[in-house]
Design an enzyme around this catalytic site. Structure first.
Site, PDB file in Angstrom:
ATOM      1  N   HIS A  62      -5.277  -6.363 -10.925  1.00  0.00           N
ATOM      2  CA  HIS A  62      -4.663  -7.268  -9.963  1.00  0.00           C
ATOM      3  C   HIS A  62      -4.211  -8.568 -10.624  1.00  0.00           C
ATOM      4  O   HIS A  62      -3.347  -9.268 -10.093  1.00  0.00           O
ATOM      5  CB  HIS A  62      -5.639  -7.579  -8.827  1.00  0.00           C
ATOM      6  N   GLU A  92       0.821  -1.219   0.000  1.00  0.00           N
ATOM      7  CA  GLU A  92       0.000   0.000   0.000  1.00  0.00           C
ATOM      8  C   GLU A  92       0.852   1.265   0.000  1.00  0.00           C
ATOM      9  O   GLU A  92       0.565   2.225  -0.711  1.00  0.00           O
ATOM     10  CB  GLU A  92      -0.947   0.006   1.203  1.00  0.00           C
TER      11      GLU A  92
END
Length: 715
Positions: A448, A363
């Protein structure tokens, strides 16, 4: 070692440009306060970075003109990276009549003398649109975006959403006046997922759409980092999870605030004993411990490896929120609030918080990407965005060296998922959804899953092909073309990727352009036609992107020195690793003096010691102890090259050689030489003794002197 290249850059510039230009060049380089080489870049202090940005801003108008941009365009300096040799890479955003240009970013590469050498474009050439007055109103754009959303259901605009007039400049397409509208709805990231929709501001046609939460969507995290040390701050009689050593990063309890506004009900974690959590989900502090530890390790990895100080390289920490929303199976970075959010998981992963170490690294890396290449979160660039976070999250896991969570190339192996991981880099296809080989539809796949191509490339570059066990887990380096080869090691692979991301990639970079960027980065760091560059090309070919370069010969690249010697590798020399070819093995250094930087030339081999060269008051030591000096008439020999900005014979800057604390030889700026000169010191007084040898560098407040030492021998 990059802090010293100001001298090399200044001397070279002085030969061609004269004193006035040298001063301008030195200001940026010396202000950086660099202490360690990272992917070829100097470290930059906050003051140095601001000075470099200020210089880039002053150059913006002339740069725009030199690049042939139109009169309605402006360049806005976003970031500056300075190479070890003083070359600069200036990243600019573009505006058109005051409107932001999405896809208008570019990187201007300047030699150390300031000359523009090349430019990396997201959209090459000038921007021009018919006008900046839209046919659609903001309200019309919002309604159209709600109807057009693809990634969320029951899309709506809330008071946190907006429609912004922009110029959309997709790669290879004519620029268009557009609205960028944010909508909220039920999606992959939960009930309050957000999506960006780009609409033609005149026709209402959908130009692009993508998710805004750049996270580990649809996954869980079963992390337990075990007993760790945290950096906290004292407040009155208690403590808070405020990490002053890492940009004052604060971890908050979101108290289940919606993911669209994690700060809504947030409170500060406080404790009277400075003991946090108990390792269970029943204690709300436990997830905060994981997040605080993970973010600190990520910060340290970027700082100690690439000289990067925080997400935006400005020393500022981003707030983090744990316990976000309810049943949130996601963690994400949001650039609009410069913050990170971590959900508590759901029944799908046994309600395990998403605060794993590689998730924290993942992140925070989304923030680094936003601050640098700002890869669009759709199409192939979106896959590269996700891949970058997987790559660096994995490297953080290796860096942390946590015995509870050893480094490996599985993504989210601590997430408590049914198959034991979220993604695998060695063979991405094993998760059943990710791509391991490139195909023409890669840009249409969820980011993803298209990230698997970049992940696969990175694994093969680092580890090569074949089966092996890493971090206690099995890995299998398969290829798409049946090739087999050895890797160059994860540290070199990461340095290449980071340099490519921050120096050559732009918002519209696709996989083909990523290949070009990494090949250039490998050439920058290890040389054109190097084995490292060759293996990078082999790894891309192995995932069906491009073809391998011709083999330059020389066999498998030698990994960076491990620092784990087995005996004295230098027969006839009482010193261990006298030529520095095993890196720091045997030596103790106060700074990062031992290097294989190509900014200077070694006497022999690839490694040498680079001492001093600051141009300001400084001192350094390089030493080796427990040296068994032989009997008879022993002597110390070594090769020394001295370069200086000083003039005359006064010894302003010195390098002293000491044995057991006694000075046995002194050299200075007065010993400047065009090349290496062998030095000999009689050690008969120490025959048969065990001694400590030390090189002591000392520099005064002005003008730099560099001492290069190589091939040291006692015998």
């Amino acid at each position: 070692m990059n802090r010293k290249t100001a001298l090399a850059a200044a001397v070279a510039a002085a030969l061609t440009l004269g004193t006035a230009v040298v001063a301008g060049t030195q200001n940026v380089a010396l202000a950086s306060g660099a202490t360690q080489s990272g992917a070829g870049f100097q470290a930059m202090s906050t003051t140095g970075r601001l000075a470099a940005l200020d210089q880039a801003g002053k150059e913006a108008a002339a740069t725009a003109k030199a690049l042939g941009l139109g009169p309605d365009e402006r360049l806005v300096a976003k970031d500056v990276l300075v190479d070890n040799d003083g070359a600069r890479h200036v990243r600019y955003d573009r505006t058109y009549r005051g409107l932001p240009v999405l896809g208008g970013d570019l990187v201007v590469h300047r030699a150390k003398n300031g000359r523009i050498t090349s430019t990396s474009w997201a959209h090459q050439g000038a921007i021009q649109v018919a006008g900046v007055t839209p046919s659609l109103s903001t309200q019309d754009a919002s309604k159209a975006a709600e109807r057009s959303a693809k990634h969320v259901k029951q899309a709506r605009t809330t008071n946190l959403d907006s429609s912004q007039l922009v110029v959309w400049a997709a790669a290879g397409k004519a620029p268009v006046l557009a609205y960028r509208t944010t909508v909220t709805g039920a999606g992959e990231a939960g009930a309050n997922s957000q999506e960006a929709v780009l609409l033609d501001a005149n026709t209402g046609a959908v130009l692009d759409s993508y998710q805004l939460e750049q996270g580990v969507s649809g996954t869980g995290n079963g992390v337990n980092v075990g007993q760790v040390t945290l950096e906290t701050s004292q407040s009155g009689s208690g403590y808070t999870l405020t990490d002053a050593l890492h940009g004052s990063t604060i971890v908050y309890d979101s108290n289940n605030s919606p993911q669209s506004n994690p700060a809504q009900n947030a409170t500060t974690f406080t404790d009277t004993t400075d003991n946090w959590g108990d390792g269970t989900t029943a204690n709300r502090e436990s997830a905060a411990v994981d997040a605080s530890f993970g973010l600190a390790k990520t910060w340290d990895y970027y700082k100690n490896t690439f000289n990067r100080s925080g997400i935006r390289n400005d020393g500022r920490g981003a707030p983090a929120y744990v316990h976000v929303d309810n049943q949130l199976l996601n963690a994400f970075y949001d650039d609009s609030c410069f913050c990170m959010s971590f959900g508590d998981g759901s029944s799908q992963n046994n309600n395990t918080p998403l605060t794993a170490l590689d998730v924290s690294g993942h992140e925070m890396t989304h923030g680094v990407t936003a601050a640098t290449a700002n890869l669009n979160y759709s199409g192939e660039s979106g896959g590269l965005n996700e891949s970058t976070s997987d790559i660096m999250g994995t490297m953080v896991e290796f860096y942390a060296n946590d015995p509870v969570n050893p480094g490996n190339y599985y993504i989210g192996e601590k997430l408590n998922m049914g198959n034991g991981y979220l993604r695998r880099m060695d063979d991405p296809t094993l998760d059943g959804s990710s791509l391991g080989c490139y195909n023409s539809n890669a840009g249409s796949v969820d980011v993803h899953y298209s990230s698997g191509i970049g992940n696969h490339f990175f694994y093969l570059t680092a580890e090569g092909t074949g089966t092996k066990t890493i971090g206690g887990l099995p890995h299998n380096g398969t290829t798409c073309n049946g090739d087999s080869f050895s890797g160059i090691g994860k540290d070199k692979a990461a340095a290449i990727w980071y340099r490519a991301l921050t120096t050559y990639m732009t918002s519209t970079t696709d996989y083909s352009a990523a290949r070009t960027a990494t090949l250039q980065a490998a050439a920058d760091l290890y040389g054109a036609n190097s084995q490292e560059q060759y293996i990078v090309s082999k790894a891309w070919a192995a995932v069906f992107i491009g073809t391998a370069l011709p083999n330059p010969g020389g066999g498998t690249p030698t990994p960076s020195p491990s620092g784990s010697p087995t005996g004295n590798p230098n027969p006839g020399n009482a010193l261990v690793n006298g030529g520095f070819e095993q890196g720091t093995t045997g030596w103790t250094q106060s700074a990062n003096d031992i290097t294989n930087s190509n900014q200077q030339t070694p006497h022999g081999g690839s490694w040498y010691a680079w001492m001093m060269g600051y141009g300001s008051t400084a001192s350094e030591t390089l030493s080796q102890g427990n040296i068994a000096v032989p009997a008879g008439t022993p002597k110390l020999t070594f090769w020394l090259k001295v370069s200086t900005q000083e003039t005359g014979t006064t010894p302003y800057d010195t390098l002293k050689v000491t044995v057991n604390g006694a000075t046995v030889a002194t050299y200075s700026n007065a010993n400047a030489s065009a090349g290496y000169v062998q030095k000999t010191v009689n050690l008969s007084a120490y025959a048969g003794q065990t001694v400590n040898l030390q090189f002591n560098g000392q520099e005064d407040a002005s003008l730099a002197t560099t001492f290069l030492v190589d091939d040291v021998k006692i015998g």
